[in-house]
Every structure is written in C-alpha cells, then in structure tokens.
Design an enzyme around this catalytic site. Sequence first.
Site, mmCIF file in Angstrom:
data_model
loop_
_atom_site.group_PDB
_atom_site.id
_atom_site.type_symbol
_atom_site.label_atom_id
_atom_site.label_comp_id
_atom_site.label_asym_id
_atom_site.label_seq_id
_atom_site.Cartn_x
_atom_site.Cartn_y
_atom_site.Cartn_z
ATOM 1 N N ARG A 51 0.852 -1.187 0.000
ATOM 2 C CA ARG A 51 0.000 0.000 0.000
ATOM 3 C C ARG A 51 0.889 1.239 0.000
ATOM 4 N NH1 ARG A 51 1.864 1.865 4.007
ATOM 5 N NH2 ARG A 51 0.683 3.768 3.756
ATOM 6 N N GLY A 52 0.254 2.422 -0.092
ATOM 7 C CA GLY A 52 1.019 3.668 -0.175
ATOM 8 C C GLY A 52 1.231 3.970 -1.653
ATOM 9 N N ALA A 53 0.968 5.232 -2.028
ATOM 10 C CA ALA A 53 0.915 5.569 -3.457
ATOM 11 C C ALA A 53 2.179 5.181 -4.241
ATOM 12 C CB ALA A 53 0.573 7.047 -3.612
ATOM 13 N N GLN A 111 -2.600 2.535 10.033
ATOM 14 C CA GLN A 111 -1.276 2.637 9.400
ATOM 15 C C GLN A 111 -0.313 3.488 10.228
ATOM 16 O OE1 GLN A 111 -4.202 3.001 7.901
ATOM 17 N NE2 GLN A 111 -4.131 2.540 5.719
ATOM 18 N N ASP A 127 -2.074 10.853 -2.180
ATOM 19 C CA ASP A 127 -2.443 9.776 -3.115
ATOM 20 C C ASP A 127 -2.709 10.298 -4.518
ATOM 21 O OD1 ASP A 127 -2.989 8.340 -0.414
ATOM 22 O OD2 ASP A 127 -2.937 6.826 -1.987
ATOM 23 N N ASN A 157 -5.599 12.402 0.311
ATOM 24 C CA ASN A 157 -4.728 11.601 1.179
ATOM 25 C C ASN A 157 -5.602 10.881 2.201
ATOM 26 O OD1 ASN A 157 -1.959 10.809 1.802
ATOM 27 N ND2 ASN A 157 -2.285 11.835 3.757
ATOM 28 N N LYS A 158 -4.974 10.083 3.016
ATOM 29 C CA LYS A 158 -5.696 9.239 3.972
ATOM 30 C C LYS A 158 -6.786 10.010 4.719
ATOM 31 C CE LYS A 158 -5.446 5.777 4.443
ATOM 32 N NZ LYS A 158 -6.409 4.900 3.721
#
Length: 348
Positions: A46-48, A196, A237, A247-248
């Site tokens: 995960r994570g862009a 996260q 993201d 973003n998150k």
Amino acid sequence: MNIRTIDWKSNKVRIIDQTKLPLKLVYIDINRLEDLWQAIKIMQVRGAPALGAAAGLGMYLGIKDYVCSDWDKFNRKLTSVAKYLASSRPTARNLFWGIERILAVAAANKTKPITQIKQIILADAKSIMREDALSCRKIGYYGSKLFRKNDKVLTICNAGILATIDYGTALGVIYSAQAQGKKLEAFCCETRPLLQGARLSAWELHKQGVDVTLIADNTAAKLMQEGKVDVVITGADRIAANGDTANKIGSFNLAVLARYHKVPFYVAAPKSTFDLKIKDGSGIKIEMRKDKEVASLLFKREITPKNARVLNPAFDIIPHQLINGIITERGIIRMPYIRNIRRMLRKE
Ligand code: MRU
C-alpha cells in the site's frame, strides 16, 4: 533500516506483508497477477509510490508467460492486464501512472520481438523502483529545509519507507532532517480504521531512531491547542492541477486544525502522484472500503451492533488553500498552485 517494501526477486514480486506489521516482518513472494491484485486490495502492499512500483511489476507478471508473436495480440493482452490492475484501488494516481508508463514503453517498442518487449517492460518496472528511491531522497532533502532543530512534527497514515521503495515521502523528510542533526519529535495519528500510523509509521520511525509518540486521531486538536505541534506533514495519493490533494481519511481534519492554530501544513509527494488532467479535488475518485474495517478492531473484534450503518471512505481531499507547500523531488511548490505545479513539473 535495510528493508525493501517491494522488489523483484527470483522472478517474483517480493513484498513486505504490511497487514502483519508491527508484530511480524514477513515477506511474501508473488508470481501471479491475481495474487498481486489481491495483495493491493487487502493492502499487504500500500502507499501511493509503492503502488506505482506494484503497477510496473504487475504488468510484467500479467504478460510474462503469455505466448504470442504479433504485437496486436500482445497489446490486447497488455490492455486487459492494465484494466484488471487498475481495478484494484481507485485513488492513488501512482498506480495508474505506473500502468500507463508500461503501456507507453511497450507501444514505443512495438516493432521489436515480443520476447524483447517483455524484457523491456521488466526493465522499466525496475526503473520505476530505482527512480522512486531517488525521488524520495530528493524530497527528503528539500523538505528537511523546512524544519528547525527540535521541531515537533505531526503526521498521519504511513508515508514512509513502507509506502515507497525506501525512505518515504513525508517520513523521508523527517529522516533527512534528523540525518542533518536537526533532532525532531514526531507524533503519529493512529489512523483509524486500519491503523497505518500506529502499526507502520510508529514502527518505522522508532526503528529509524526518531523520537515518536503515538496519539489517537482525535488527540490532534488538543496537541495543537497546547502548542505541541510545529509542523504537520502528510503524503498524498493524488494531487489535482490546482493542488487539491487526496490523502488518507483524516488528513483534511488535520489541515483545518493546522490552519486554525497557525501551524504550517505540508504535503510531500513525487511527480508521479500529480494528475494534471483533474482540475480540482472534486474530480478525484475516493475509494470506499468495506464496513467491517470500521465496525471491528482490525477484523478481530466487532465493536458495533451488527445492523449499525457504516461509512468508510479511505481518503479525503485537502483543499489547496490549506496547504503551505507541496514538497517534490524538484523542490517545494508554493501558491499559486495552478501555475507553479505546471512550472515545476515541466522543469528539467
Ligand atoms: O490506504 P493507504 O494506506 O494506501 O493510504 C496511504 C496514504 O494515504 C499515504 O499517505 C499516501 O499513499 C502517500 S504514501 C507516500
């Protein structure tokens, strides 16, 4: 810390299974496109920026065993692999950027034999990883200039080593400042529902020797009110042409709080996260995830009545007016974003 979030090893995609952290550091090897799709979906990777790398390697996984000798047929296969991979998660621009990059490199070499095109695709997927590692170091370098010694930094989710190839974006800035002797204090929002911040950022910041304190997401306001936050920094993201940033979920809350308390709010992201085809944040597709992520504690313990209605958007949009600067591998972009984003991305 010598770990690789995602890599190409022994003809397979090797990822750290992030759902197991921080209890266990487990690597898994993936040989099938469908398994990589699933790993992206359930956020083992995960994570862009890490998703950009997964896209490149995933495209190769999808065609490596496909036997054919004419370009049109091969291209049809490539297009179907691209479509499938793109259906794993909708928000991170890097995933789509990686897919589009591989499609373009394949098309540019279409007159070559298919076996050679396959090798070119793999080589480009590896380049995506090398370039990302370099970009993160540069983001770290530029971003570190924003910090003073002993600054207290608040972050959310994980925009660190585990979200990239190595080093990270928002956390890379902290690592870089710290490497220059500016000792910082970091606060991590736990980042409900999948934690996260608690599971990943607190883990890697601690391993990297950063003084880190975990807070519940709803503690951020109190911390700022007490003057205990000097800077807020997050990853991204997808960034629209006007600087609006996905973003998150919870990032927007932090940006509003930061503005109210006159705390600077920065976003750190590589070029591959920008989407200039999208005018503003309203055009960014926000991923909706399963109810049980919110209705349980990491799927282990239900915390609400079975019939309770749940809403679980994975991201929110930080309006560009609340962002003091966007730290990229080419430098820091400031307002007016519409003009300066284009200028910075065009710059060689
Ligand atoms: O749902 P996730 O864990 O993939 O969300 C990740 C984030 O929101 C990160 O901040 C973003 O991808 C940037 S990572 C350098």
